[in-house]
Scaffold this motif. Structure first.
Motif, PDB file in Angstrom:
ATOM      1  N   LYS A   1     -46.338 -21.555 -17.562  1.00 58.39           N
ATOM      2  CA  LYS A   1     -47.374 -22.043 -16.660  1.00 58.39           C
ATOM      3  C   LYS A   1     -47.875 -20.929 -15.744  1.00 58.39           C
ATOM      4  N   GLU A   2     -46.949 -20.200 -15.129  1.00 59.55           N
ATOM      5  CA  GLU A   2     -47.340 -19.151 -14.187  1.00 59.55           C
ATOM      6  C   GLU A   2     -46.267 -18.080 -14.141  1.00 59.55           C
ATOM      7  N   CYS A   3     -46.703 -16.845 -13.897  1.00 60.29           N
ATOM      8  CA  CYS A   3     -45.766 -15.726 -13.752  1.00 60.29           C
ATOM      9  C   CYS A   3     -46.185 -14.877 -12.567  1.00 60.29           C
ATOM     10  N   CYS A   4     -45.216 -14.490 -11.769  1.00 58.38           N
ATOM     11  CA  CYS A   4     -45.463 -13.584 -10.651  1.00 58.38           C
ATOM     12  C   CYS A   4     -44.393 -12.493 -10.704  1.00 58.38           C
ATOM     13  N   ILE A   5     -44.826 -11.236 -10.773  1.00 61.68           N
ATOM     14  CA  ILE A   5     -43.907 -10.102 -10.871  1.00 61.68           C
ATOM     15  C   ILE A   5     -43.920  -9.333  -9.559  1.00 61.68           C
ATOM     16  N   VAL A   6     -42.732  -9.082  -9.008  1.00 62.96           N
ATOM     17  CA  VAL A   6     -42.613  -8.354  -7.749  1.00 62.96           C
ATOM     18  C   VAL A   6     -41.647  -7.185  -7.924  1.00 62.96           C
ATOM     19  N   ALA A   7     -41.633  -6.327  -6.903  1.00 61.76           N
ATOM     20  CA  ALA A   7     -40.766  -5.144  -6.928  1.00 61.76           C
ATOM     21  C   ALA A   7     -39.344  -5.516  -6.541  1.00 61.76           C
ATOM     22  N   LEU A   8     -38.393  -5.149  -7.398  1.00 62.93           N
ATOM     23  CA  LEU A   8     -36.969  -5.336  -7.142  1.00 62.93           C
ATOM     24  C   LEU A   8     -36.355  -3.963  -6.853  1.00 62.93           C
ATOM     25  N   PRO A   9     -35.696  -3.763  -5.706  1.00 64.39           N
ATOM     26  CA  PRO A   9     -35.093  -2.454  -5.413  1.00 64.39           C
ATOM     27  C   PRO A   9     -34.073  -2.058  -6.477  1.00 64.39           C
ATOM     28  N   ASP A  10     -34.067  -0.779  -6.840  1.00 58.26           N
ATOM     29  CA  ASP A  10     -33.135  -0.272  -7.845  1.00 58.26           C
ATOM     30  C   ASP A  10     -32.676   1.118  -7.403  1.00 58.26           C
ATOM     31  N   LYS A  11     -31.358   1.323  -7.346  1.00 57.10           N
ATOM     32  CA  LYS A  11     -30.833   2.573  -6.802  1.00 57.10           C
ATOM     33  C   LYS A  11     -31.162   3.778  -7.669  1.00 57.10           C
ATOM     34  N   ASN A  12     -31.403   3.564  -8.960  1.00 53.60           N
ATOM     35  CA  ASN A  12     -31.706   4.682  -9.847  1.00 53.60           C
ATOM     36  C   ASN A  12     -33.207   4.935 -10.002  1.00 53.60           C
ATOM     37  N   GLU A  13     -33.997   3.855 -10.022  1.00 52.14           N
ATOM     38  CA  GLU A  13     -35.430   4.000 -10.310  1.00 52.14           C
ATOM     39  C   GLU A  13     -36.324   3.719  -9.113  1.00 52.14           C
ATOM     40  N   GLY A  14     -35.745   3.406  -7.968  1.00 52.80           N
ATOM     41  CA  GLY A  14     -36.550   3.097  -6.792  1.00 52.80           C
ATOM     42  C   GLY A  14     -36.886   1.612  -6.739  1.00 52.80           C
ATOM     43  N   GLN A  15     -37.769   1.206  -7.648  1.00 53.41           N
ATOM     44  CA  GLN A  15     -38.126  -0.203  -7.798  1.00 53.41           C
ATOM     45  C   GLN A  15     -38.331  -0.496  -9.279  1.00 53.41           C
ATOM     46  N   VAL A  16     -38.048  -1.743  -9.673  1.00 58.71           N
ATOM     47  CA  VAL A  16     -38.279  -2.171 -11.046  1.00 58.71           C
ATOM     48  C   VAL A  16     -38.958  -3.539 -11.014  1.00 58.71           C
ATOM     49  N   PRO A  17     -39.654  -3.922 -12.097  1.00 54.28           N
ATOM     50  CA  PRO A  17     -40.353  -5.214 -12.104  1.00 54.28           C
ATOM     51  C   PRO A  17     -39.388  -6.390 -12.279  1.00 54.28           C
ATOM     52  N   SER A  18     -39.596  -7.416 -11.475  1.00 58.28           N
ATOM     53  CA  SER A  18     -38.827  -8.660 -11.561  1.00 58.28           C
ATOM     54  C   SER A  18     -39.806  -9.810 -11.763  1.00 58.28           C
ATOM     55  N   ALA A  19     -39.631 -10.571 -12.841  1.00 58.49           N
ATOM     56  CA  ALA A  19     -40.580 -11.626 -13.214  1.00 58.49           C
ATOM     57  C   ALA A  19     -40.053 -13.000 -12.802  1.00 58.49           C
ATOM     58  N   HIS A  20     -40.872 -13.747 -12.114  1.00 63.31           N
ATOM     59  CA  HIS A  20     -40.578 -15.132 -11.745  1.00 63.31           C
ATOM     60  C   HIS A  20     -41.544 -16.030 -12.512  1.00 63.31           C
TER      61      HIS A  20
ATOM     62  N   LYS B   1     -51.102  -3.705  -2.632  1.00 63.52           N
ATOM     63  CA  LYS B   1     -49.900  -4.008  -1.847  1.00 63.52           C
ATOM     64  C   LYS B   1     -48.803  -4.608  -2.709  1.00 63.52           C
ATOM     65  N   ASN B   2     -49.097  -4.971  -3.949  1.00 63.10           N
ATOM     66  CA  ASN B   2     -48.057  -5.456  -4.853  1.00 63.10           C
ATOM     67  C   ASN B   2     -47.704  -4.396  -5.890  1.00 63.10           C
ATOM     68  N   ILE B   3     -47.953  -3.158  -5.541  1.00 61.08           N
ATOM     69  CA  ILE B   3     -47.616  -2.045  -6.429  1.00 61.08           C
ATOM     70  C   ILE B   3     -46.090  -1.900  -6.515  1.00 61.08           C
ATOM     71  N   ILE B   4     -45.604  -1.649  -7.728  1.00 63.87           N
ATOM     72  CA  ILE B   4     -44.189  -1.361  -7.963  1.00 63.87           C
ATOM     73  C   ILE B   4     -44.065   0.141  -8.208  1.00 63.87           C
ATOM     74  N   ILE B   5     -43.266   0.802  -7.378  1.00 65.62           N
ATOM     75  CA  ILE B   5     -43.132   2.261  -7.507  1.00 65.62           C
ATOM     76  C   ILE B   5     -41.842   2.551  -8.264  1.00 65.62           C
ATOM     77  N   ARG B   6     -41.982   2.823  -9.554  1.00 64.68           N
ATOM     78  CA  ARG B   6     -40.846   3.036 -10.448  1.00 64.68           C
ATOM     79  C   ARG B   6     -40.787   4.512 -10.838  1.00 64.68           C
ATOM     80  N   GLN B   7     -39.722   5.155 -10.471  1.00 64.71           N
ATOM     81  CA  GLN B   7     -39.565   6.587 -10.760  1.00 64.71           C
ATOM     82  C   GLN B   7     -40.781   7.366 -10.261  1.00 64.71           C
ATOM     83  N   THR B   8     -41.250   7.025  -9.066  1.00 64.54           N
ATOM     84  CA  THR B   8     -42.418   7.613  -8.375  1.00 64.54           C
ATOM     85  C   THR B   8     -43.747   7.250  -9.030  1.00 64.54           C
ATOM     86  N   MET B   9     -43.732   6.561 -10.163  1.00 57.33           N
ATOM     87  CA  MET B   9     -44.965   6.129 -10.832  1.00 57.33           C
ATOM     88  C   MET B   9     -45.334   4.730 -10.344  1.00 57.33           C
TER      89      MET B   9
END
Length: 656
Positions: free
Chosen positions: A492-511, A466-474
């Motif tokens: 200390k900690e990193c959490c990466i979530v899907a950020l909407p992107d008009k060209n690639e669908g979704q891209v990784p965003s690191a917190h 459920k935390n899959i990032i769909i980037r360019q359909t991959m």
């Protein structure tokens, strides 16, 4: 091997009685409540407090359970009736759990730190008529508001100090004489409830065992959806006790287990059952507070414990722990998100104080009674989740199918065996989606987690479907990238979530959170360079935010949806900063603070507020984020974020 633990086909009460009805002079429970001595110094994790405790022998515990069962029976509660248990860990909660099991009623666990609206949902979910609750003014007010218009008949109210002496309770009453408790005719105090049982001693009838009868509801605590009531059968919890015995993970009678995980979490209820059935003393406290861990360790010197990463993190910052406070430890474990980020630091802290024990990490889920696989004394491999415990079977399947994958192939983790529960209460559709009968005739719980099993049987966690990032359909699971960033010094900690992107669908965003915030820009630049060296470009985050903490769900898991909503706000023209805070009150789920530079917004200034709200709402629907109530705080200023160009893709840098 203890033969009495092998037959799991009994009620939890009978299984407990058959295994624990001996050593009646042993201490069964040590119950400790905190007494605050004053404010804790700024920056310290060592709370300025002491603990007052009461010791309850096995004989006393058994008598209390029987009297509680008699009281329940007197109230008219019978086999199949549902009693909602809204409490943190107290002896009275333990008595209720086993007493309900004796008469065949169902323990419906819910957590007490909730809003009236959430409690109303839990009441409606099972049409609750009987509620046992931890009693204080806030919880009582919440509960009475939640039960308005519902069919609640009786509320059994138990204070956190019921088990203490009359003198202690009188002192507490004097200290809190000005505290006002709302009144309601449906409320019956624990003392009055218990007297009903004493007056009708021996009236309760023990229910016969039914293999498929529901014994308890334990609610899930996922990161992205409403909690679901999972229907647990008696054999499920009993099987966990047996599985540890088969795996040669033995618990010595008379030793101490420190229980800090609440009973309303599956692992809390099942570990308590394990220890009671093995005649191990359970040291418990009514609060769930990682900062309490060093003080509890120092005072009670437990032999066994399992805590979440937040507790280990608090311990490594403590100044009061000495070698003599750890010398009695024999088995220690952990579970939950985030341990990999602090594992090396925790091990070093322990070794510096003479403790060479492994920290047994494991994995499970509510639907399989929390314990599926674990590292144990008998087998351990750092960086893995260990092996299936006892008779548990774990398989890796091609997601969405029953096609089993080979060693080291990544797929969906699924579990089968006696710990598999009945499914979700009153939700057959979701049950069918998760509890799937395969061609082998077995019911497999499909976890939604990605993993693999190596040739030696060790299980690896590879992220959440459920935390899959769909980037360019991959599809990208960001777990590996999170671990890489967490390996950078000072992270200390990193959490990466899907950020909407008009060209690639979704891209990784690191917190990202840090151990030290003195040189944020320098640290962030180092992290980005490090990612460029360690992460392939397609998987590399395009957005980085240094923050003080990762927002959590109520049960301490990383709140993925909160991070996604916060990120969505940054896509709006002119937005230079956004920050989300979980609220969880009756009206609001999140507070979202947004700063806008109207000069670069490309939106008329008088339309900015409504534009922002509509944009975020539309994006949430598009990204399939559940509908939440958001309290917007929008302000204008002239600040600008800085986009740092790279040869492959821009990198958006965001600060706290």
């Amino acid at each position: 091997m203890k033969e009495g633990l092998m037959n799991i086909h009994k009620t939890n009460y009978r299984y407990f009685m058959d295994n624990a009805n001996k050593h009646l002079n042993y201490i069964a429970m040590t119950y400790a409540v905190p007494i605050e001595l004053g404010p804790t110094p700024d920056g310290s994790v060592d709370l300025n407090r002491e603990y007052k405790d009461v010791h309850i022998t096995k004989k006393e515990m058994l008598e209390k359970i029987e009297t509680t069962a008699d009281a329940l029976w007197t109230m008219g509660i019978r086999k199949g009736d549902i009693v909602t248990l809204c409490s943190t860990n107290t002896p009275e909660l333990i008595y209720m759990y086993y007493a309900l099991s004796k008469i065949g009623a169902i323990s419906n666990f819910v957590y007490p730190n909730i809003t009236a609206d959430e409690m109303k949902h839990f009441i409606k979910e099972v049409d609750a008529k009987y509620i046992f609750t931890l009693d204080n003014p806030e919880i009582r007010t919440m509960l009475l508001k939640a039960s308005e218009g519902e069919n609640v008949e009786k509320i059994i109210a138990s204070t956190p100090i019921e088990s203490f002496s009359t003198a202690f309770k009188l002192m507490a009453k004097v200290k809190n004489k000005n505290v006002v408790y709302p009144k309601d005719d449906r409320i019956i105090k624990w003392d009055d409830f218990y007297k009903m049982g004493k007056k009708n001693k021996g009236c309760a009838r023990e229910a016969s065992y039914d293999e498929y009868a529901t014994s308890a509801h334990i609610h899930t605590s996922g990161t992205t959806s409403l909690p679901q009531a999972v229907m647990q059968m008696s054999k499920n919890a009993n099987a966990v006790v047996r599985n540890y015995e088969i795996a040669e993970q033995y618990w010595e009678e008379g030793k101490k287990y420190l229980q800090v995980i609440p009973m309303f979490v599956t692992y809390g209820s099942v570990t308590s059952h394990i220890m009671f059935c093995n005649n191990v003393e359970v040291v418990m406290t009514p609060e769930y507070n990682p900062l309490s861990f060093p003080g509890l360790l120092k005072k009670y010197h437990p032999n066994y414990l399992t805590v979440t990463p937040a507790f280990w993190d608090a311990m490594t910052k403590s100044k009061i722990i000495e070698p003599e406070d750890l010398v009695q430890l024999e088995k220690i474990g952990t579970g939950g998100d985030g341990f990999a980020a602090i594992e090396d630091r925790t091990i070093k802290y322990l070794k510096d104080r003479g403790c060479e024990l492994i920290i047994a990490d494991g994995w499970g889920l509510t639907e399989v009674n929390a314990v599926a696989c674990s590292n144990l004394d008998t087998y351990y491999k750092k960086g893995t989740l260990g092996k299936p415990v006892g008779l548990v079977e774990i398989g890796i399947f091609d997601p969405g199918t029953s096609n089993k994958l080979k060693a080291n192939e990544v797929g969906e983790l699924a579990v089968t065996g006696d710990t598999v529960t009945k499914g979700y209460y009153n939700n057959p559709e979701k049950t069918r989606d998760v509890f799937k009968k395969h061609e082998d005739g077995k019911v497999w719980v499909h976890s939604g987690d990605l993993g693999r099993i190596d040739q030696n049987g060790y299980v690896y966690h590879e992220g959440r479907i459920k935390n899959i990032i769909i980037r360019q359909t991959m599809k990208i699971s960001p777990t590996t990238e999170e671990r890489i960033i967490e390996s950078y010094p000072g992270v200390k900690e990193c959490c990466i979530v899907a950020l909407p992107d008009k060209n690639e669908g979704q891209v990784p965003s690191a917190h990202i959170t840090l151990d030290n915030y003195d040189n944020i820009e320098e640290t962030l630049s180092g992290i980005i360079r490090y990612c460029g060296e360690k992460i392939q470009p397609f998987h590399m985050p395009v957005s980085y935010k240094i923050r003080k903490e990762i927002p959590k769900t109520k049960n301490g898991k990383n709140n993925l949806n909160a991070l996604k909503i916060e990120d969505i706000a940054t896509l709006i023209p002119g937005v230079i900063k956004s920050n989300i805070t979980p609220i969880y009150n009756n009206e609001v789920d999140y507070r979202l603070d947004i700063e806008v530079n109207p000069e670069i917004a490309d939106i008329p200034e008088n339309e900015i507020n409504e534009y922002i709200k509509k944009f975020i709402k539309d994006k949430m629907i598009e990204q399939k984020i559940p509908t939440y109530t958001i309290d917007y705080h929008i302000s204008f200023n002239k600040s600008l974020y800085k986009d740092q160009g790279t040869s492959k893709k821009y990198t958006k840098v965001k600060f706290m």
